[in-house]
Design a protein around this motif. Structure first.
Motif, short mmCIF file in Angstrom:
data_model
loop_
_atom_site.label_atom_id
_atom_site.label_comp_id
_atom_site.label_asym_id
_atom_site.label_seq_id
_atom_site.Cartn_x
_atom_site.Cartn_y
_atom_site.Cartn_z
N LEU A 87 0.83 -1.22 0.00
CA LEU A 87 0.00 0.00 0.00
C LEU A 87 0.86 1.26 0.00
N LEU B 140 -8.96 10.30 -6.89
CA LEU B 140 -7.92 10.19 -5.87
C LEU B 140 -7.48 8.74 -5.65
N HIS C 100 -1.99 12.27 -7.74
CA HIS C 100 -2.69 11.98 -6.49
C HIS C 100 -2.44 13.07 -5.45
N ARG D 266 -5.01 15.40 -3.44
CA ARG D 266 -5.17 15.03 -2.04
C ARG D 266 -4.92 16.21 -1.09
N LEU E 295 -11.12 17.90 5.02
CA LEU E 295 -11.56 16.75 5.83
C LEU E 295 -10.70 16.55 7.06
N GLY F 79 -16.76 5.76 0.01
CA GLY F 79 -15.80 5.56 1.11
C GLY F 79 -16.49 5.66 2.45
N THR G 86 -18.28 2.65 7.42
CA THR G 86 -18.60 3.06 8.79
C THR G 86 -19.70 2.18 9.42
N ALA H 214 -13.08 -2.45 5.20
CA ALA H 214 -12.50 -2.49 3.85
C ALA H 214 -11.62 -3.73 3.84
N ARG I 247 -3.46 -3.58 -6.09
CA ARG I 247 -2.49 -2.77 -6.82
C ARG I 247 -1.96 -3.61 -7.99
N LEU J 243 -6.59 -6.65 4.08
CA LEU J 243 -6.48 -5.89 5.33
C LEU J 243 -6.99 -6.69 6.52
N GLY K 214 -5.97 1.58 5.90
CA GLY K 214 -4.92 1.49 4.90
C GLY K 214 -3.60 2.02 5.44
N PRO L 89 0.33 6.62 1.04
CA PRO L 89 -0.26 7.81 0.40
C PRO L 89 -1.79 7.78 0.31
N HIS L 90 -2.37 6.59 0.23
CA HIS L 90 -3.84 6.50 0.09
C HIS L 90 -4.55 6.31 1.43
N ILE M 138 -8.68 9.18 3.64
CA ILE M 138 -8.81 10.62 3.85
C ILE M 138 -10.01 10.93 4.75
N GLY M 139 -10.92 9.96 4.87
CA GLY M 139 -12.10 10.15 5.72
C GLY M 139 -11.89 9.64 7.14
N LEU N 289 -13.03 11.91 10.03
CA LEU N 289 -14.49 11.98 10.12
C LEU N 289 -15.07 10.68 10.70
C1 HEM Z 1 -14.66 3.10 9.19
C2 HEM Z 1 -14.66 3.87 8.14
C3 HEM Z 1 -13.68 3.78 6.99
C4 HEM Z 1 -12.77 2.78 6.66
C5 HEM Z 1 -12.50 1.48 7.38
C6 HEM Z 1 -12.08 3.23 5.45
C7 HEM Z 1 -11.06 2.52 4.81
C8 HEM Z 1 -10.27 3.05 3.80
C9 HEM Z 1 -9.05 2.44 3.30
C10 HEM Z 1 -8.48 1.10 3.76
C11 HEM Z 1 -8.54 3.25 2.32
C12 HEM Z 1 -7.24 3.04 1.53
C13 HEM Z 1 -7.48 2.69 0.07
C14 HEM Z 1 -6.24 2.30 -0.69
O1 HEM Z 1 -5.17 2.11 -0.10
O2 HEM Z 1 -6.32 2.16 -1.93
C15 HEM Z 1 -9.44 4.37 2.22
C16 HEM Z 1 -9.29 5.41 1.33
C17 HEM Z 1 -10.26 6.38 1.14
N1 HEM Z 1 -11.36 6.61 1.92
FE1 HEM Z 1 -11.92 5.59 3.56
N2 HEM Z 1 -12.61 4.43 5.07
C18 HEM Z 1 -13.57 4.82 6.00
C19 HEM Z 1 -14.28 5.99 6.02
C20 HEM Z 1 -14.25 6.94 5.03
C21 HEM Z 1 -15.04 8.16 5.00
C22 HEM Z 1 -15.97 8.63 6.14
C23 HEM Z 1 -14.77 8.78 3.81
C24 HEM Z 1 -15.32 10.07 3.26
C25 HEM Z 1 -15.55 11.13 3.95
C26 HEM Z 1 -13.77 7.97 3.11
C27 HEM Z 1 -13.23 8.25 1.87
C28 HEM Z 1 -12.07 7.66 1.38
C29 HEM Z 1 -11.38 8.13 0.17
C30 HEM Z 1 -11.82 9.26 -0.75
C31 HEM Z 1 -10.24 7.33 0.03
C32 HEM Z 1 -9.16 7.42 -1.04
C33 HEM Z 1 -7.96 8.19 -0.46
C34 HEM Z 1 -6.78 8.26 -1.38
O3 HEM Z 1 -6.72 7.51 -2.35
O4 HEM Z 1 -5.89 9.10 -1.12
N3 HEM Z 1 -13.49 6.87 3.88
N4 HEM Z 1 -10.48 4.23 3.14
#
Ligand code: HEM
Length: 437
Positions: free
Chosen positions: A70, A98, A106, A110, A117, A257, A262, A304, A309, A332, A361, A364-365, A368-369, A372
């Motif tokens: 990752l 993103l 990215h 970002r 956020l 996401g 959640t 997740a 990749r 994961l 995660g 870099p990824h 972002i949430g 929140l």
């Molecule tokens: C318990 C809640 C959450 C879990 C377990 C979770 C899990 C993850 C994980 C594992 C990734 C990494 C993806 C990667 O490596 O390719 C990720 C990325 C992301 N998540 Fe979450 N997420 C959660 C909540 C949220 C929330 C509340 C939002 C929106 C407000 C969100 C939006 C995103 C976005 C846009 C990415 C892409 C970030 C990037 O590529 O830089 N997620 N999430």
């Protein structure tokens, strides 16, 4: 996904890893992935699976390898897509969304979004999220059966929908569509075949979000909501903005996401607290443990379940030779049970420290949430600890059929409320009035 505890001397050693199909959504609805991953971590931590149609992917199941995959975008790209449902294809969102981009594209997207956020920016949202929490818990006042999973499903949109500026009337449909997109094979969400469910969900979600962007163009954009923010944010010193399709992809990514992860953390954590009543009693005795209980719930649930990749150059990983273009899936859920990193990993421990889980995660990824999600989960469990003496199961737990999201779709429970809690909750709900967007 069922969260089992493999027993020493149990079925593990008999598992034939060549016959295992980690891509099969049914495995996560009714099977036992933890028993398989436990054997994989020990015997084949980098393991290749070939699907009946000839496509193949490598699986990494150890915490260290999941982190490496990752983290290192130079060897493991996100550009061709990051989930098994698009294995072997090209992702039309590559370089535009993103989650499906590598630095520097990215990074340019970002950095500004991160500010919108950040924990600091979101602090002012806490009173609104607390009102949503009261509304979520209000059915407990009836004293009957409460389906935690069904109630939690609508939770993220009640604050993310407002944050994104999406009309409340649309939230139930958006909740269903986002689940269709991650669990298209689940009979409760399938519309004809899994493939066409996925296409239909994508089509409707993209058309909807495109309409939301166009509406803001017609009526004037404000940065007050996240879609407006995406439209206005500048990607470089020359003031480049996102194009229409890039805005839509990123709005989709934020919506998905938040929505599909959640709720499952909530249901899985309540389930874990029912199955480990001693841990819930510790939390009741010391509510300052709520943050660490939420982190343990995230590790335990790992909603997740995987991210994918593609290898950019020939490499050797734990003795296995991976070729440029090969797909690698980072599991994961498995990394979060790695016995080399977590002491007694199948024990739910509300005081676990350190807890270097990868539910959000790594690299870099990194989600972002996460700020929140953490705020919302903390507020919810703070309130649960104030109100509920004990939960008890009131029917079977049903799991989502998805290899991407480890989810619970039905979980009826009853709750014994703490003394005076009913009155406290009723007063809080009455004082809140309607939850303003
Ligand atoms: C318990 C809640 C959450 C879990 C377990 C979770 C899990 C993850 C994980 C594992 C990734 C990494 C993806 C990667 O490596 O390719 C990720 C990325 C992301 N998540 Fe979450 N997420 C959660 C909540 C949220 C929330 C509340 C939002 C929106 C407000 C969100 C939006 C995103 C976005 C846009 C990415 C892409 C970030 C990037 O590529 O830089 N997620 N999430």
């Amino acid at each position: 996904m069922r969260i089992s505890t493999p027993h020493p001397g149990g079925p593990g050693p008999d598992i034939d890893l060549d016959a295992v199909n980690l891509a099969d959504p049914q495995l996560y609805a009714a099977g036992d992935p933890h028993a398989i991953w436990t054997v994989m971590r020990e015997r084949a931590p980098v393991h290749r699976q070939i699907l009946p149609d000839g496509r193949s992917f490598w699986s990494v199941t150890k915490h260290g390898d999941v982190n490496d995959v990752l983290r290192d975008h130079t060897r493991f790209t996100s550009h061709r897509g990051t989930v098994l449902s698009v294995l072997g294809g090209t992702d039309p969102a590559g370089g535009k969304m993103l989650a499906a981009s590598d630095p520097p594209v990215h990074t340019a997207m970002r950095e500004p979004l991160n500010k919108a956020l950040s924990h600091r920016t979101l602090k002012s949202r806490q009173p609104q999220i607390r009102r949503v929490v009261h509304r979520l818990l209000a059915p407990l006042l009836d004293g009957g059966t409460w389906d935690v999973a069904a109630a939690a499903a609508g939770f993220p949109l009640a604050f993310t929908g407002a944050l994104m500026g999406l009309p409340e009337a649309d939230w139930p449909r958006l909740t269903r569509l986002t689940t269709m997109a991650v669990a298209p094979d689940d009979p409760d969400y399938r519309e004809s075949t899994g493939d066409s469910t996925l296409t239909a969900a994508h089509h409707e979600l993209f058309a909807y979000l495109s309409g939301q962007v166009k509406r803001r163009v017609r009526h004037g954009v404000t940065e007050d909501d996240l879609i407006g923010f995406l439209m206005e944010m500048e990607l470089d010193a020359d003031g480049r903005r996102l194009r229409h399709d890039e805005i839509v992809y990123n709005a989709y990514s934020l919506l998905l996401g938040a929505n599909v992860t959640t709720p499952h953390t909530i249901a899985a954590t309540v389930l874990a607290l029912m199955e480990h009543p001693h841990e819930y009693r510790r939390l009741l005795a010391d509510p300052s443990l709520t943050n660490s209980a939420v982190e343990e719930g995230l590790r335990w649930a790992s909603p997740a379940n995987h991210f994918l990749r593609y290898v950019t150059q020939d490499i050797t990983l734990r003795g296995q030779e991976l070729k440029a273009g090969d797909a690698v899936v980072a599991w994961l859920g498995s990394a979060n049970r790695d016995e080399e990193v977590f002491a007694d990993p199948f024990r739910f421990d509300v005081t676990r420290s350190p807890n270097r889980h990868v539910a959000f995660g790594f690299g870099p990824h990194y989600c972002i949430g996460a700020p929140l999600a953490r705020i919302a989960l903390r507020l919810l469990f703070e309130e649960i600890v104030t109100l509920v003496e004990a939960f008890a199961p009131a029917g079977p737990v049903e799991h989502l059929m998805s290899n991407f999201v480890a989810g619970i779709k039905r979980m009826p429970v009853t709750a014994i409320l703490r003394e005076g809690a009913a009155q406290t909750l009723a007063e809080a709900v009455a004082a809140d009035g309607p939850v303003p967007a």
